[in-house]
Design a protein around this motif. Structure first.
Motif, PDB file in Angstrom:
ATOM      1  N   TYR A   1      11.193  -2.782  60.720  1.00 49.06           N
ATOM      2  CA  TYR A   1       9.770  -2.458  60.644  1.00 49.06           C
ATOM      3  C   TYR A   1       9.504  -1.015  60.204  1.00 49.06           C
ATOM      4  N   LYS A   2      10.524  -0.250  59.931  1.00 47.33           N
ATOM      5  CA  LYS A   2      10.320   1.135  59.514  1.00 47.33           C
ATOM      6  C   LYS A   2       9.718   1.205  58.119  1.00 47.33           C
ATOM      7  N   THR A   3       9.048   2.316  57.838  1.00 48.45           N
ATOM      8  CA  THR A   3       8.455   2.533  56.528  1.00 48.45           C
ATOM      9  C   THR A   3       9.197   3.651  55.787  1.00 48.45           C
ATOM     10  N   LEU A   4       8.746   3.935  54.572  1.00 48.92           N
ATOM     11  CA  LEU A   4       9.452   4.908  53.742  1.00 48.92           C
ATOM     12  C   LEU A   4       9.458   6.310  54.339  1.00 48.92           C
ATOM     13  N   THR A   5       8.421   6.663  55.051  1.00 50.68           N
ATOM     14  CA  THR A   5       8.329   8.036  55.560  1.00 50.68           C
ATOM     15  C   THR A   5       9.438   8.377  56.541  1.00 50.68           C
ATOM     16  N   VAL A   6       9.889   7.393  57.301  1.00 45.98           N
ATOM     17  CA  VAL A   6      10.991   7.636  58.233  1.00 45.98           C
ATOM     18  C   VAL A   6      12.329   7.180  57.656  1.00 45.98           C
ATOM     19  N   GLY A   7      12.293   6.401  56.570  1.00 48.61           N
ATOM     20  CA  GLY A   7      13.532   5.954  55.959  1.00 48.61           C
ATOM     21  C   GLY A   7      14.341   7.075  55.347  1.00 48.61           C
ATOM     22  N   VAL A   8      13.672   8.198  55.039  1.00 50.12           N
ATOM     23  CA  VAL A   8      14.381   9.352  54.475  1.00 50.12           C
ATOM     24  C   VAL A   8      15.440   9.870  55.440  1.00 50.12           C
ATOM     25  N   GLN A   9      15.215   9.695  56.733  1.00 56.77           N
ATOM     26  CA  GLN A   9      16.150  10.218  57.724  1.00 56.77           C
ATOM     27  C   GLN A   9      17.509   9.533  57.672  1.00 56.77           C
ATOM     28  N   ASN A  10      17.593   8.390  57.020  1.00 52.88           N
ATOM     29  CA  ASN A  10      18.873   7.692  56.939  1.00 52.88           C
ATOM     30  C   ASN A  10      19.926   8.480  56.164  1.00 52.88           C
ATOM     31  N   PHE A  11      19.456   9.403  55.310  1.00 50.43           N
ATOM     32  CA  PHE A  11      20.394  10.153  54.474  1.00 50.43           C
ATOM     33  C   PHE A  11      20.657  11.551  55.032  1.00 50.43           C
ATOM     34  N   ILE A  12      20.198  11.784  56.252  1.00 47.14           N
ATOM     35  CA  ILE A  12      20.464  13.052  56.930  1.00 47.14           C
ATOM     36  C   ILE A  12      21.461  12.789  58.048  1.00 47.14           C
ATOM     37  N   GLY A  13      22.678  13.265  57.870  1.00 48.83           N
ATOM     38  CA  GLY A  13      23.716  13.045  58.866  1.00 48.83           C
ATOM     39  C   GLY A  13      23.950  14.273  59.711  1.00 48.83           C
ATOM     40  N   GLN A  14      24.838  14.151  60.686  1.00 48.25           N
ATOM     41  CA  GLN A  14      25.135  15.272  61.576  1.00 48.25           C
ATOM     42  C   GLN A  14      25.897  16.369  60.846  1.00 48.25           C
ATOM     43  N   TYR A  15      26.731  15.964  59.885  1.00 48.19           N
ATOM     44  CA  TYR A  15      27.577  16.945  59.201  1.00 48.19           C
ATOM     45  C   TYR A  15      27.251  17.051  57.710  1.00 48.19           C
ATOM     46  N   THR A  16      26.805  15.987  57.090  1.00 50.06           N
ATOM     47  CA  THR A  16      26.484  16.010  55.662  1.00 50.06           C
ATOM     48  C   THR A  16      25.111  15.401  55.424  1.00 50.06           C
ATOM     49  N   THR A  17      24.465  15.848  54.347  1.00 53.46           N
ATOM     50  CA  THR A  17      23.162  15.336  53.945  1.00 53.46           C
ATOM     51  C   THR A  17      23.197  15.046  52.451  1.00 53.46           C
ATOM     52  N   ASP A  18      22.801  13.843  52.069  1.00 52.02           N
ATOM     53  CA  ASP A  18      22.775  13.452  50.664  1.00 52.02           C
ATOM     54  C   ASP A  18      21.413  13.836  50.090  1.00 52.02           C
ATOM     55  N   TRP A  19      21.334  15.034  49.516  1.00 50.71           N
ATOM     56  CA  TRP A  19      20.053  15.549  49.042  1.00 50.71           C
ATOM     57  C   TRP A  19      19.530  14.779  47.831  1.00 50.71           C
ATOM     58  N   GLY A  20      20.413  14.346  46.950  1.00 51.18           N
ATOM     59  CA  GLY A  20      19.969  13.559  45.802  1.00 51.18           C
ATOM     60  C   GLY A  20      19.328  12.250  46.226  1.00 51.18           C
ATOM     61  N   ALA A  21      19.903  11.600  47.234  1.00 45.89           N
ATOM     62  CA  ALA A  21      19.334  10.350  47.739  1.00 45.89           C
ATOM     63  C   ALA A  21      17.975  10.595  48.392  1.00 45.89           C
ATOM     64  N   ILE A  22      17.848  11.710  49.086  1.00 46.71           N
ATOM     65  CA  ILE A  22      16.549  12.055  49.681  1.00 46.71           C
ATOM     66  C   ILE A  22      15.502  12.255  48.590  1.00 46.71           C
ATOM     67  N   GLY A  23      15.879  12.953  47.518  1.00 50.34           N
ATOM     68  CA  GLY A  23      14.947  13.154  46.416  1.00 50.34           C
ATOM     69  C   GLY A  23      14.547  11.845  45.766  1.00 50.34           C
ATOM     70  N   ALA A  24      15.505  10.919  45.596  1.00 50.57           N
ATOM     71  CA  ALA A  24      15.187   9.612  45.013  1.00 50.57           C
ATOM     72  C   ALA A  24      14.233   8.826  45.914  1.00 50.57           C
ATOM     73  N   THR A  25      14.456   8.894  47.225  1.00 52.47           N
ATOM     74  CA  THR A  25      13.567   8.206  48.164  1.00 52.47           C
ATOM     75  C   THR A  25      12.151   8.770  48.104  1.00 52.47           C
ATOM     76  N   LEU A  26      12.048  10.084  48.054  1.00 48.87           N
ATOM     77  CA  LEU A  26      10.726  10.706  47.968  1.00 48.87           C
ATOM     78  C   LEU A  26      10.033  10.352  46.662  1.00 48.87           C
ATOM     79  N   MET A  27      10.795  10.286  45.577  1.00 47.30           N
ATOM     80  CA  MET A  27      10.215   9.923  44.285  1.00 47.30           C
ATOM     81  C   MET A  27       9.691   8.492  44.309  1.00 47.30           C
TER      82      MET A  27
END
Length: 294
Positions: free
Chosen positions: A240-266
């Motif tokens: 039931y989650k929406t796009l606004t919180v789905g961005v958090q899936n690419f933020i990890g404890q040690y690494t963050t996929d910034w390109g994937a975050i940008g694609a999600t925001l786009m």
């Protein structure tokens, strides 16, 4: 004769001077508007380049530098592996459901307040206007307790009800000026022809308010699409989650996929941008009609 000719020459020179001043004014206005447009488009261009980079390019290249090897696979990755397809569908149907419900209920309330005579109309309108002053954050705990008792936590209905409640006051406020200016002769003719109140609203009044409904619709759509606090508080399951919180899936404890975050925001920006481009004329028309007629 000489004085008359000199006067004509002077008048012609004054007119040409005024025309030149007008042209200069228009040129300066266009320059300012172009600069503002470039300033507004700059974040979108930056985000597009950002979404096509990997982590090394994000931190090592200038913000507007083209990626050395555009990673279009970022979009495929977030759409499939990142569960963004589910979040996108949830955002679409929840936004549409809440927007339609808010606009219809707001139109009914506004019609009852402005076109019907009853004692509590001013009091009810005052309650809706006071509701605009209530901060969203102050209602999170009471709403959570209420939805928890109603077994609506982690359910899309909790989001839809919250969106409708908080968007209703601004929707009514926008509709008020337009409804006050509607000619009563149309309703009187409909009553003489035997039209009921419900049929009059849905068959006559509602079609007449198409421009202002488009305005309220796009405002509700933008709020519902970008809303984060209620989703993050009331929804916990991925279904039931929406796009606004789905961005958090690419933020990890040690690494963050910034390109994937940008694609999600786009991806999250494009639907609202397209809707605004198609409805921009109706939005301006609705705002102008409500302000002038009210």
């Amino acid at each position: 004769m000489m004085s008359g000719t000199a006067g004509q020459l002077g008048g012609t020179a004054a007119k040409s001077g005024s025309k030149a001043a007008i042209r200069i004014g228009y040129a300066a206005l266009y320059i300012v508007l172009i600069a503002v447009a470039v300033f507004q488009i700059f974040p979108l261009v930056w985000l597009l380049f950002f979404s096509l980079k990997n982590n090394q390019e994000v931190f090592n290249l200038p913000p507007l530098a083209l990626p050395t090897n555009p990673k279009w696979e970022n979009y495929a990755k977030v759409w499939s592996a990142g569960n963004i397809d589910v979040y996108f569908f949830n955002s679409v149907w929840i936004t549409i459901a809440a927007t339609v419900l808010t606009v219809v209920l707001g139109s009914l309330v506004t019609y009852a307040i402005t076109r019907m005579k009853w004692k509590g109309s001013s009091f009810v309108l005052g309650l809706f206007m006071v509701a605009m002053m209530i901060p969203v954050h102050s209602t999170l705990i009471p709403l959570f307790n209420m939805f928890n008792k109603a077994h609506l936590i982690d359910h899309p209905l909790s989001l839809i009800l919250s969106y409708v409640a908080f968007n209703m006051p601004i929707t009514i406020m926008i509709l008020l000026g337009f409804y006050y200016a509607l000619p009563k002769e149309v309703e009187e003719a409909a009553v003489i022809d035997g039209c009921s109140v419900n049929r009059m609203f849905f068959r006559i009044i509602l079609p007449m308010t198409g421009s202002v409904i488009a305005t309220t619709g796009i405002i509700n759509m933008i709020y519902n699409w970008n809303e984060f606090i209620f989703v993050n508080t009331f929804i916990s399951s991925d279904a039931y989650k929406t796009l606004t919180v789905g961005v958090q899936n690419f933020i990890g404890q040690y690494t963050t996929d910034w390109g994937a975050i940008g694609a999600t925001l786009m991806i999250s920006i494009l639907p609202i941008l397209i809707a605004f481009l198609f409805l921009s004329d109706r939005i301006v028309e609705g705002i102008a009609a409500g302000s002038v007629k009210g």
